[in-house]
Write an enzyme that holds these catalytic residues in place. Sequence first.
Site, PDB file in Angstrom:
ATOM      1  N   GLY A  71       0.816  -1.208   0.000  1.00 40.15           N
ATOM      2  CA  GLY A  71       0.000   0.000   0.000  1.00 40.15           C
ATOM      3  C   GLY A  71       0.852   1.260   0.000  1.00 40.15           C
ATOM      4  CG  ASN A 151      -4.330   4.154   9.684  1.00 37.82           C
ATOM      5  OD1 ASN A 151      -4.617   5.157   9.031  1.00 37.82           O
ATOM      6  ND2 ASN A 151      -3.250   4.093  10.444  1.00 37.82           N
ATOM      7  CD  GLN A 181      -6.651  -0.161   7.761  1.00 41.55           C
ATOM      8  OE1 GLN A 181      -7.483  -1.039   8.007  1.00 41.55           O
ATOM      9  NE2 GLN A 181      -5.381  -0.292   8.117  1.00 41.55           N
ATOM     10  CB  SER A 201      -2.312  -2.852   1.236  1.00 41.09           C
ATOM     11  OG  SER A 201      -1.368  -3.711   1.813  1.00 41.09           O
ATOM     12  CG  HIS A 203      -0.435  -6.545   4.755  1.00 42.56           C
ATOM     13  ND1 HIS A 203      -0.406  -6.236   6.091  1.00 42.56           N
ATOM     14  CD2 HIS A 203      -0.026  -5.431   4.114  1.00 42.56           C
ATOM     15  CE1 HIS A 203       0.017  -4.989   6.235  1.00 42.56           C
ATOM     16  NE2 HIS A 203       0.262  -4.478   5.049  1.00 42.56           N
ATOM     17  CB  THR A 239      10.501 -10.263 -11.681  1.00 41.34           C
ATOM     18  OG1 THR A 239      11.631 -10.151 -12.548  1.00 41.34           O
ATOM     19  CG2 THR A 239       9.787 -11.592 -11.910  1.00 41.34           C
ATOM     20  CB  CYS A 329       1.620   2.342  10.604  1.00 40.94           C
ATOM     21  SG  CYS A 329       0.561   1.108   9.883  1.00 40.94           S
TER      22      CYS A 329
END
Length: 387
Positions: A71, A151, A181, A201, A203, A239, A329
Amino acid sequence: MRDIYMDNSATTMVFPEVAALMNKIYTEDYGNPSSMHMKGITAERYIKDARASLAKSLKVSDKEIFFTSCGTESDNMAIIGYAKANARKGKHIITTAIEHPAVLNAMKELSEEGFRITYLGVNEEGIISLDELKDAITPETILVSIMHVNNEIGSVQPIDKIGELIKKINPDIAFHVDAVQSYGKFRIYPKKMNIDMLSVSGHKIHGPKGIGLLYINEKTKVKPIIFGGGQQNGMRSGTENVAGIAGMALASEMLYDKFDEDIAKLYELKKYLIDKVTSIEDVSVNGIPKDGTMGAPHVISVTVKGIRSEVMLHSLEESGVYVSAGSACSTHKRTPSATLTAIGLDKGSIESTIRFSLSIFNTKEDIDTAVSVLEKYVPMLRKYTRR
Ligand code: PLP
């Protein structure tokens, strides 16, 4: 003791189906999508299918989806990439005081390069004022970046109204939304909501870490911020993370397939938690709308007057309950939370705030356990701190 994980805004458990798919890709279908042999073609197919599925969830075109590493990278690519491509049109950008550091620090970087940044404040519910936004827009404004769900407190910005307002004033101003979020918790349709760029994001949606996406409207000009072999039309070299991409797409399908049922369950759990926790003396929740709506379905910010968040966090942890102090975070820094400051909490309250963030794997029993720990420790700890 069973883990009671209530820190789902920090990260989520990967769905076992997602982990199984990723394992297959890691051990069998591990080709480089740029290779011309069969293994490469198989890998490329995973990306193509994932892109189509994720684009469908947003009702956008496949070619408007770019994969990133998280993210944070999506936010950086949108803000810095857009600013670089459009600097000659103007050097003013608008954002809010409660953005994630992925946005705030990208803005800081741009301000050091000569851009002027306006940070909109929020009310005690964590919501910006549309009038303030309107007044902040100038002929120099090129970009507005506003998060969908915060968040730390789960406040939900009216992104459809914001998009409409911006485009009414000047259709040339780009609108970026950090939906890290909110994707999976709300139905988000960028074309309908006048959103030109949207960050997601993996996860946070029971997908893997190390994968994100950025939607960029095909008419929006963005310069790449990573240079290399020219993958993804040169917009994001490197990649591709095939397993991550396929895993994120499967997680998104699983969430949106059961969307109504799961979101109703989350709101029920959130209400249950709020009712129980606020029955403890001097405990309050932050940023809950006064109009009876509940904000985002998964985030509950709780202030326990007089007790430091770390102490509560560790008391809960001893009973197997995982929560976070304010925003996970921001724990690297000891600065007070920008969001909690912006909604008007004083220093003492900020230091006494913990965040519960739920997932569909949580139950009412989990909440009973968490609240009973607080019921047990809070009077004891208060006695201790008041001595
Ligand atoms: N934006 C918001 C609102 C977030 O909550 C987070 C992470 O917590 C991010 C961006 C960064 O996402 P990532 O951890 O994938 O870099």
